[in-house]
Each structure stands twice: as C-alpha cells, then as structure tokens.
Design a protein around this motif. Sequence first.
Motif, PDB file in Angstrom:
ATOM      1  N   ASP A 195       0.852  -1.188   0.000  1.00  0.00           N
ATOM      2  CA  ASP A 195       0.000   0.000   0.000  1.00  0.00           C
ATOM      3  C   ASP A 195       0.887   1.237   0.000  1.00  0.00           C
ATOM      4  OD1 ASP A 195      -2.396  -1.412   0.088  1.00  0.00           O
ATOM      5  OD2 ASP A 195      -2.424  -1.467   2.277  1.00  0.00           O
ATOM      6  N   LEU A 196       0.592   2.163  -0.893  1.00  0.00           N
ATOM      7  CA  LEU A 196       1.351   3.409  -0.957  1.00  0.00           C
ATOM      8  C   LEU A 196       0.677   4.516  -0.162  1.00  0.00           C
ATOM      9  CD1 LEU A 196       2.316   3.289  -4.730  1.00  0.00           C
ATOM     10  CD2 LEU A 196       3.706   2.635  -2.746  1.00  0.00           C
ATOM     11  N   PHE A 197      -0.607   4.325   0.118  1.00  0.00           N
ATOM     12  CA  PHE A 197      -1.371   5.307   0.884  1.00  0.00           C
ATOM     13  C   PHE A 197      -2.097   4.617   2.034  1.00  0.00           C
ATOM     14  CE2 PHE A 197      -1.180   7.216  -3.363  1.00  0.00           C
ATOM     15  CZ  PHE A 197      -0.757   8.501  -3.057  1.00  0.00           C
ATOM     16  N   VAL A 198      -2.321   5.375   3.078  1.00  0.00           N
ATOM     17  CA  VAL A 198      -3.210   4.955   4.152  1.00  0.00           C
ATOM     18  C   VAL A 198      -4.528   5.661   3.865  1.00  0.00           C
ATOM     19  CG1 VAL A 198      -3.645   5.015   6.638  1.00  0.00           C
ATOM     20  CG2 VAL A 198      -1.303   4.719   5.773  1.00  0.00           C
ATOM     21  N   ARG A 199      -5.586   4.892   3.694  1.00  0.00           N
ATOM     22  CA  ARG A 199      -6.879   5.452   3.329  1.00  0.00           C
ATOM     23  C   ARG A 199      -7.797   5.512   4.544  1.00  0.00           C
ATOM     24  NH1 ARG A 199      -4.501   2.739  -0.652  1.00  0.00           N
ATOM     25  NH2 ARG A 199      -4.683   3.457  -2.790  1.00  0.00           N
ATOM     26  N   THR A 200      -8.353   6.695   4.757  1.00  0.00           N
ATOM     27  CA  THR A 200      -9.324   6.903   5.827  1.00  0.00           C
ATOM     28  C   THR A 200     -10.499   7.651   5.219  1.00  0.00           C
ATOM     29  OG1 THR A 200      -7.451   7.186   7.328  1.00  0.00           O
ATOM     30  CG2 THR A 200      -9.635   7.763   8.173  1.00  0.00           C
ATOM     31  N   GLY A 201     -11.568   6.935   4.915  1.00  0.00           N
ATOM     32  CA  GLY A 201     -12.699   7.560   4.227  1.00  0.00           C
ATOM     33  C   GLY A 201     -12.248   8.051   2.868  1.00  0.00           C
ATOM     34  N   ASN A 202     -12.452   9.342   2.624  1.00  0.00           N
ATOM     35  CA  ASN A 202     -12.030   9.941   1.355  1.00  0.00           C
ATOM     36  C   ASN A 202     -10.628  10.535   1.432  1.00  0.00           C
ATOM     37  OD1 ASN A 202     -14.348   9.297  -0.043  1.00  0.00           O
ATOM     38  ND2 ASN A 202     -15.379  11.220   0.480  1.00  0.00           N
ATOM     39  N   ASN A 203      -9.978  10.439   2.575  1.00  0.00           N
ATOM     40  CA  ASN A 203      -8.648  11.017   2.754  1.00  0.00           C
ATOM     41  C   ASN A 203      -7.568   9.967   2.512  1.00  0.00           C
ATOM     42  OD1 ASN A 203      -9.738  13.519   3.555  1.00  0.00           O
ATOM     43  ND2 ASN A 203      -9.974  12.786   5.654  1.00  0.00           N
ATOM     44  N   VAL A 204      -6.462  10.431   1.935  1.00  0.00           N
ATOM     45  CA  VAL A 204      -5.311   9.557   1.738  1.00  0.00           C
ATOM     46  C   VAL A 204      -4.069  10.255   2.286  1.00  0.00           C
ATOM     47  CG1 VAL A 204      -6.197   8.334  -0.285  1.00  0.00           C
ATOM     48  CG2 VAL A 204      -4.890  10.421  -0.616  1.00  0.00           C
ATOM     49  N   THR A 205      -3.233   9.482   2.947  1.00  0.00           N
ATOM     50  CA  THR A 205      -1.921   9.964   3.384  1.00  0.00           C
ATOM     51  C   THR A 205      -0.899   8.921   2.971  1.00  0.00           C
ATOM     52  OG1 THR A 205      -2.222   8.964   5.562  1.00  0.00           O
ATOM     53  CG2 THR A 205      -2.783  11.295   5.359  1.00  0.00           C
ATOM     54  N   LEU A 206       0.297   9.358   2.770  1.00  0.00           N
ATOM     55  CA  LEU A 206       1.351   8.438   2.334  1.00  0.00           C
ATOM     56  C   LEU A 206       1.666   7.407   3.412  1.00  0.00           C
ATOM     57  CD1 LEU A 206       4.028  10.626   0.521  1.00  0.00           C
ATOM     58  CD2 LEU A 206       2.744   8.728  -0.432  1.00  0.00           C
ATOM     59  N   SER A 207       1.805   6.176   2.985  1.00  0.00           N
ATOM     60  CA  SER A 207       2.296   5.126   3.880  1.00  0.00           C
ATOM     61  C   SER A 207       3.816   5.283   3.978  1.00  0.00           C
ATOM     62  CB  SER A 207       1.952   3.749   3.308  1.00  0.00           C
ATOM     63  OG  SER A 207       2.707   3.513   2.121  1.00  0.00           O
ATOM     64  N   GLU A 208       4.426   4.510   4.830  1.00  0.00           N
ATOM     65  CA  GLU A 208       5.890   4.561   4.938  1.00  0.00           C
ATOM     66  C   GLU A 208       6.545   4.174   3.616  1.00  0.00           C
ATOM     67  OE1 GLU A 208       7.764   5.851   7.405  1.00  0.00           O
ATOM     68  OE2 GLU A 208       5.801   6.450   8.170  1.00  0.00           O
ATOM     69  N   THR A 209       5.986   3.182   2.943  1.00  0.00           N
ATOM     70  CA  THR A 209       6.527   2.784   1.639  1.00  0.00           C
ATOM     71  C   THR A 209       6.342   3.911   0.626  1.00  0.00           C
ATOM     72  OG1 THR A 209       5.974   0.476   2.111  1.00  0.00           O
ATOM     73  CG2 THR A 209       6.429   1.045  -0.188  1.00  0.00           C
ATOM     74  N   GLY A 210       5.168   4.530   0.643  1.00  0.00           N
ATOM     75  CA  GLY A 210       4.913   5.650  -0.258  1.00  0.00           C
ATOM     76  C   GLY A 210       5.909   6.773  -0.058  1.00  0.00           C
ATOM     77  N   LYS A 211       6.180   7.083   1.210  1.00  0.00           N
ATOM     78  CA  LYS A 211       7.173   8.121   1.525  1.00  0.00           C
ATOM     79  C   LYS A 211       8.550   7.723   1.005  1.00  0.00           C
ATOM     80  CE  LYS A 211       4.899   9.590   5.796  1.00  0.00           C
ATOM     81  NZ  LYS A 211       4.981   9.551   7.276  1.00  0.00           N
ATOM     82  N   ALA A 212       8.871   6.450   1.140  1.00  0.00           N
ATOM     83  CA  ALA A 212      10.198   5.968   0.752  1.00  0.00           C
ATOM     84  C   ALA A 212      10.434   6.019  -0.756  1.00  0.00           C
ATOM     85  CB  ALA A 212      10.405   4.543   1.265  1.00  0.00           C
ATOM     86  N   ILE A 213       9.382   5.851  -1.553  1.00  0.00           N
ATOM     87  CA  ILE A 213       9.582   5.794  -3.010  1.00  0.00           C
ATOM     88  C   ILE A 213       9.167   7.067  -3.747  1.00  0.00           C
ATOM     89  CG2 ILE A 213       9.282   3.288  -2.998  1.00  0.00           C
ATOM     90  CD1 ILE A 213       6.562   3.837  -4.493  1.00  0.00           C
ATOM     91  N   TYR A 214       8.563   8.006  -3.063  1.00  0.00           N
ATOM     92  CA  TYR A 214       8.024   9.186  -3.749  1.00  0.00           C
ATOM     93  C   TYR A 214       9.084   9.944  -4.546  1.00  0.00           C
ATOM     94  CZ  TYR A 214       5.969  13.767  -4.559  1.00  0.00           C
ATOM     95  OH  TYR A 214       5.535  14.930  -5.145  1.00  0.00           O
ATOM     96  N   LYS A 215      10.220  10.230  -3.944  1.00  0.00           N
ATOM     97  CA  LYS A 215      11.266  10.992  -4.634  1.00  0.00           C
ATOM     98  C   LYS A 215      11.767  10.232  -5.862  1.00  0.00           C
ATOM     99  CE  LYS A 215      13.757  14.651  -4.902  1.00  0.00           C
ATOM    100  NZ  LYS A 215      13.131  15.893  -5.309  1.00  0.00           N
ATOM    101  N   ASP A 216      11.926   8.920  -5.736  1.00  0.00           N
ATOM    102  CA  ASP A 216      12.352   8.122  -6.887  1.00  0.00           C
ATOM    103  C   ASP A 216      11.312   8.180  -8.005  1.00  0.00           C
ATOM    104  OD1 ASP A 216      14.797   7.331  -5.807  1.00  0.00           O
ATOM    105  OD2 ASP A 216      13.941   5.529  -4.898  1.00  0.00           O
ATOM    106  N   CYS A 217      10.045   8.171  -7.631  1.00  0.00           N
ATOM    107  CA  CYS A 217       8.982   8.260  -8.641  1.00  0.00           C
ATOM    108  C   CYS A 217       9.010   9.609  -9.349  1.00  0.00           C
ATOM    109  CB  CYS A 217       7.615   8.011  -7.997  1.00  0.00           C
ATOM    110  SG  CYS A 217       7.361   6.296  -7.505  1.00  0.00           S
ATOM    111  N   GLU A 218       9.214  10.676  -8.586  1.00  0.00           N
ATOM    112  CA  GLU A 218       9.350  11.999  -9.198  1.00  0.00           C
ATOM    113  C   GLU A 218      10.533  12.008 -10.167  1.00  0.00           C
ATOM    114  OE1 GLU A 218       9.676  14.713  -5.820  1.00  0.00           O
ATOM    115  OE2 GLU A 218       7.828  15.647  -6.534  1.00  0.00           O
ATOM    116  N   ASN A 219      11.644  11.421  -9.751  1.00  0.00           N
ATOM    117  CA  ASN A 219      12.834  11.373 -10.606  1.00  0.00           C
ATOM    118  C   ASN A 219      12.570  10.587 -11.891  1.00  0.00           C
ATOM    119  OD1 ASN A 219      14.339  12.920  -8.835  1.00  0.00           O
ATOM    120  ND2 ASN A 219      15.212  11.152  -7.791  1.00  0.00           N
ATOM    121  N   LEU A 220      11.788   9.512 -11.795  1.00  0.00           N
ATOM    122  CA  LEU A 220      11.417   8.761 -12.996  1.00  0.00           C
ATOM    123  C   LEU A 220      10.661   9.636 -13.991  1.00  0.00           C
ATOM    124  CD1 LEU A 220      10.220   5.258 -11.751  1.00  0.00           C
ATOM    125  CD2 LEU A 220      12.065   5.717 -13.351  1.00  0.00           C
ATOM    126  N   LEU A 221       9.741  10.436 -13.486  1.00  0.00           N
ATOM    127  CA  LEU A 221       8.968  11.313 -14.373  1.00  0.00           C
ATOM    128  C   LEU A 221       9.851  12.375 -15.013  1.00  0.00           C
ATOM    129  CD1 LEU A 221       5.675  11.750 -12.309  1.00  0.00           C
ATOM    130  CD2 LEU A 221       6.089  10.240 -14.269  1.00  0.00           C
TER     131      LEU A 221
END
Length: 148
Positions: free
Chosen positions: A48-74
Amino acid sequence: MSINLSQIEAFCAVVSAGSVSEAARVLDCNRTKLSMAIKALEKDLDTDLFVRTGNNVTLSETGKAIYKDCENLLVTSARIRQTCAQVSGDFATELRIAHDDSLPDQVWQDLTLELNQRYPALSLNIVLASSGDLATSLKRNRSISPLV
C-alpha cells in the motif's frame, strides 16, 4: 503486469495535490481512472502506498520511501522525450544570447560549437552589444537574459 509511467504519474499527482479528486482535476481525468492506476501500482509493488481513511489519503511509509524516486522517474522520462524530439528535429528551440566584448571571441566560438554539437536542433542567436545596450535592454524587460 508491470509498472508503467501513467501509474507513477497518478501516484505523484495524488501526493502533490493532497487528494485523489484534486489530482484528477489537475490531470484532467476522472477519479476512478486515477484510483485504478494507483491500485494497479500498489498491486504491482505488492504494498500500500497510501493509508486510506474515508475519502482522505496519506502516504504510507513505503509511499514516503519511493516518492522521490517516482518523481525522478517522471523527470527522466520527460528528459528522454525531449532529447528524442531534439535529435529527430521535432523540437524547435531558440536560444538567444546577448553579450558584450568582455570575453574573448574564442570563448563564444567554443560555446557555439559545443552547443551545436550537443543540441543540433537548437537555433542559436548570439548578439554582440555594448554593456550599456545590454543593461538598457534588460531594464526594458526584453527577451535578453544575461550570461554569467
């Protein structure tokens, strides 16, 4: 199935926008399509890349860990597309440089040669002007940028 750039783009857009609905608006796509892309990415990564609470999403620890790499890919993907467009001649770019005579002509000749070799589709326009003319042009906010 394998990871694709549209999934990465969806992930980064949601992180940047702070919500799926705002990211969908920014990307001009529907929320369902965006959510499906993120779910497919999560399935491909088996996390899971996000923690979902109702309609809200926050980054999971894994999501936080890969976000910068994903930006760099783009960013890398955009750079690859730009390079291919430049090489194929489909990318029209003009660079205008105005300079005074404080640097020797050889510097400008070397710069011109290197730019032409590295960016064959680049249209290069180099103008020699007096320091006073350069300052006046910059004050008038003309399309001349100082080269330092």
